[in-house]
Design a protein around this motif. Structure first.
Motif, mmCIF file in Angstrom:
data_model
loop_
_atom_site.group_PDB
_atom_site.id
_atom_site.type_symbol
_atom_site.label_atom_id
_atom_site.label_comp_id
_atom_site.label_asym_id
_atom_site.label_seq_id
_atom_site.Cartn_x
_atom_site.Cartn_y
_atom_site.Cartn_z
ATOM 1 N N GLY A 235 0.841 -1.187 0.000
ATOM 2 C CA GLY A 235 0.000 0.000 0.000
ATOM 3 C C GLY A 235 0.872 1.230 0.000
ATOM 4 O O GLY A 235 2.043 1.194 -0.425
ATOM 5 N N TRP A 236 0.338 2.330 0.501
ATOM 6 C CA TRP A 236 1.070 3.589 0.442
ATOM 7 C C TRP A 236 0.686 4.486 1.601
ATOM 8 O O TRP A 236 -0.426 4.379 2.146
ATOM 9 C CB TRP A 236 0.788 4.317 -0.872
ATOM 10 N N SER A 237 1.613 5.366 1.965
ATOM 11 C CA SER A 237 1.349 6.371 2.994
ATOM 12 C C SER A 237 1.535 7.758 2.399
ATOM 13 O O SER A 237 2.569 8.044 1.790
ATOM 14 C CB SER A 237 2.305 6.206 4.175
ATOM 15 N N PHE A 238 0.531 8.608 2.589
ATOM 16 C CA PHE A 238 0.621 10.013 2.178
ATOM 17 C C PHE A 238 1.005 10.900 3.360
ATOM 18 O O PHE A 238 0.845 12.116 3.306
ATOM 19 C CB PHE A 238 -0.702 10.462 1.562
ATOM 20 N N LEU A 239 1.546 10.269 4.409
ATOM 21 C CA LEU A 239 1.891 10.999 5.634
ATOM 22 C C LEU A 239 3.372 10.890 5.966
ATOM 23 O O LEU A 239 3.744 10.935 7.137
ATOM 24 C CB LEU A 239 1.072 10.454 6.809
ATOM 25 N N THR B 100 5.340 7.840 1.126
ATOM 26 C CA THR B 100 6.316 6.797 1.410
ATOM 27 C C THR B 100 5.650 5.426 1.341
ATOM 28 O O THR B 100 4.429 5.300 1.527
ATOM 29 C CB THR B 100 6.926 7.001 2.818
ATOM 30 N N ALA B 101 6.466 4.405 1.100
ATOM 31 C CA ALA B 101 5.954 3.036 1.036
ATOM 32 C C ALA B 101 5.660 2.456 2.418
ATOM 33 O O ALA B 101 5.128 1.347 2.514
ATOM 34 C CB ALA B 101 6.946 2.143 0.295
ATOM 35 N N ASP B 102 5.990 3.174 3.485
ATOM 36 C CA ASP B 102 5.724 2.697 4.838
ATOM 37 C C ASP B 102 4.237 2.857 5.145
ATOM 38 O O ASP B 102 3.812 3.855 5.744
ATOM 39 C CB ASP B 102 6.573 3.468 5.847
ATOM 40 N N ALA B 103 3.452 1.872 4.740
ATOM 41 C CA ALA B 103 1.998 1.941 4.915
ATOM 42 C C ALA B 103 1.554 1.520 6.303
ATOM 43 O O ALA B 103 0.361 1.502 6.598
ATOM 44 C CB ALA B 103 1.309 1.066 3.869
#
Length: 529
Positions: free
Chosen positions: A97-101, A262-265
């Motif tokens: 998934g993805w993180s927009f934060l 970031t890829a850190d979902a």
């Protein structure tokens, strides 16, 4: 924003008691619990084929190492974790998934409320507040918001002082008792020497009655309250705090920008999202902590909700990411009272509607009538072009019919909330392969998202709008009187007046209706040949 539900601290919302673990799956007729009859649904589906449905959870992140979730987490089949954008979708290494934060610089955990962000912008626009003419464009609105912000900040500081004092008094009681794991019996035996100690003793005894242990009560209600109000004062209501530029690094003013993050979902503070994910699709029948509602799902983590209010840009980006990567159901257990870029979110919602995606949104935990109060995001388009048809707004219900069937904290609305679903004392996954009870419409929405995923899995020809209609038409109605809501006056009111359907969702009845609806589809197709 993920609203924190508290119980027996003065001036706070009264939540209902702990319920039986897994009660959301129970059947009202057989178990006397107002669950969603999950077992009945699976009895009706026995022998039927299903296909995997992708559910996106736009939330605080999901613990990708949780043993009850690992088998059902979505993994991008076209992406490898190698520092390259293998599938060329603009998101490097988005395997889970993805993180927009966040960014390579770190992750946002705390952020402001939207009101605080508006105050910060107002401070820049009106630096000399007292020297401006009263008719200055936008000044009256800013002053009104500033008063609201000041009231909230004063209240948060008062509550923080109260909780801090309570902690000190409780610590003195526990020190006097002198046991590492005191019990309620120890509190009963304690002889208070002052009124302060006596009132705190009474509060502990009342508040801990429905908890499995005294330590569980102290951890959730006292420690939890202290952390909550500390965050409100230090971050949510602090206009001097703004983590965006240093941790996300996007051009925040460019609302068309979507390729950031970031890829850190999973990120920090993923308890809320992990809990939501478990309700939807934790592995069934594996003798671990809980069974999810849906049995053939993959759950995509899209991180866009901090401890604070989510930003419209991130919500819009998250919806588009989920849709572009194949989500058929999107769970959105968040909300706020201001939306300065609502049109941006609306465009993303319209995009989801065109792609036949069902959006499930938590109604919120402020005990407000949404027919009269604003709550965002919502299905109504700001440009006046209509509303999102494949959208379900979900209130929270409790385990027992009667006065407290609607959760005391739940928002409601005869014309704005579609359905109610179990959202009190819901046992689900939390980080570290652990489990916990949580309350909130945030827990009710994923029950509905799970039912939607179940229907889409076994009846793939049904559209998102048809799935919504089936869920609404199959509710178990309750015509009894319930405790009055905020603003409804002192008299009890009918549960049927709190939502469009006047009922609680039911997976068994929904599957029954889906079978019937699907058969009509087949007959219609055969007759046209």
């Amino acid at each position: 924003m993920k609203k924190f539900i508290l119980t027996l601290l003065p001036g706070l919302c009264l939540a209902t008691a702990f319920a039986q673990q897994g009660w959301q799956h129970k059947d009202l007729a057989n178990d006397s619990l107002f669950g969603v009859s999950t077992q009945k649904a699976y009895e009706l589906l026995k022998g039927k084929k299903s296909r995997t449905v992708l559910v996106a959870v736009i939330d605080s992140g999901i613990d990708s190492t949780h043993t009850d979730l690992q088998p059902v987490l979505w993994q991008n089949p076209r992406e490898k974790k190698n520092g390259k954008d293998d599938d060329r979708n603009g998101y490097t290494d988005d395997t889970y998934g993805w993180s927009f934060l966040g960014s390579a610089n770190g992750n946002v955990q705390y952020d402001n409320s939207e009101l605080t962000r508006l105050i910060r912008e107002g401070q820049k626009r009106f630096p000399n507040l007292d020297n401006l003419p009263a008719d200055t464009n936008g000044l009256a609105l800013y002053k009104a918001r500033r008063r609201e912000w000041q009231i909230r900040l004063v209240k948060a500081k008062q509550q923080l002082r109260g909780v801090t004092h309570a902690r000190k008094v409780i610590d003195s009681i526990l020190l006097t008792i002198g046991k590492p794991e005191p019990t309620r019996e120890d509190i009963l035996a304690f002889q208070p020497a002052t009124m302060d100690l006596a009132s705190m003793r009474t509060m502990i005894l009342q508040g801990s009655k429905e908890y499995p242990s005294l330590s569980a009560y102290l951890d959730k209600e006292i420690k939890g309250a202290f952390e909550h109000f500390t965050a409100e004062v230090d971050y949510l209501l602090n206009p001097d705090y703004d983590p965006r530029a240093s941790l996300v690094g996007d051009n925040y003013a460019d609302v068309s920008e979507t390729r950031y993050g970031t890829a850190d979902a999973m990120g920090p503070g993923s308890s809320h999202g992990t809990h939501v994910a478990g309700i939807i699709g934790a592995v069934r029948n594996n003798n671990l902590g809980l069974d999810g509602v849906a049995d053939n799902v993959r759950i995509m983590s899209v991180r866009a909700v901090p401890d604070g209010d989510e930003r419209d840009k991130d919500v819009a980006s998250a919806i588009r990411y989920a849709v572009d990567n194949g989500a058929q159901v999107i769970n959105m257990s968040f909300g706020k009272h201001y939306s300065p870029n609502k049109s941006l979110v609306d465009e993303a919602v319209k995009y989801a509607m065109k792609k036949d995606v069902l959006l499930v949104h938590a109604a919120g935990n402020d005990a407000l009538n949404l027919d009269q109060e604003e709550n965002y995001p919502n299905r109504i388009y700001a440009d006046g072009s209509g509303k999102a048809e494949a959208w379900l707004e979900v209130g929270a219900s409790g385990p027992k019919p009667g006065d407290h069937l609607p959760a005391g904290f739940s928002n409601y609305g005869r014309h704005t909330v579609d359905v109610f679903a179990p959202g009190v004392g819901i046992w689900s996954s939390v980080p570290g392969s652990n489990y916990a009870n949580m309350d909130g419409t945030s827990m009710a929405a994923p029950v509905v998202a799970g039912i939607a995923a179940l229907i889409r899995s076994y009846f793939p020809r049904l559209s998102a709008v048809e799935v919504k209609e089936i869920i609404m038409e199959s509710v178990v109605k309750y015509d009894g009187l319930v405790m009055p809501r905020n603003g409804s006056g002192p008299q009890k009111i009918s549960f049927s007046e709190l939502s469009i359907t006047g009922g609680v969702v039911n997976a068994g009845r929904a599957i029954e209706l889906a079978i019937s609806r699907s058969a009509k589809h087949k007959n219609a197709v055969s007759q046209t040949r």
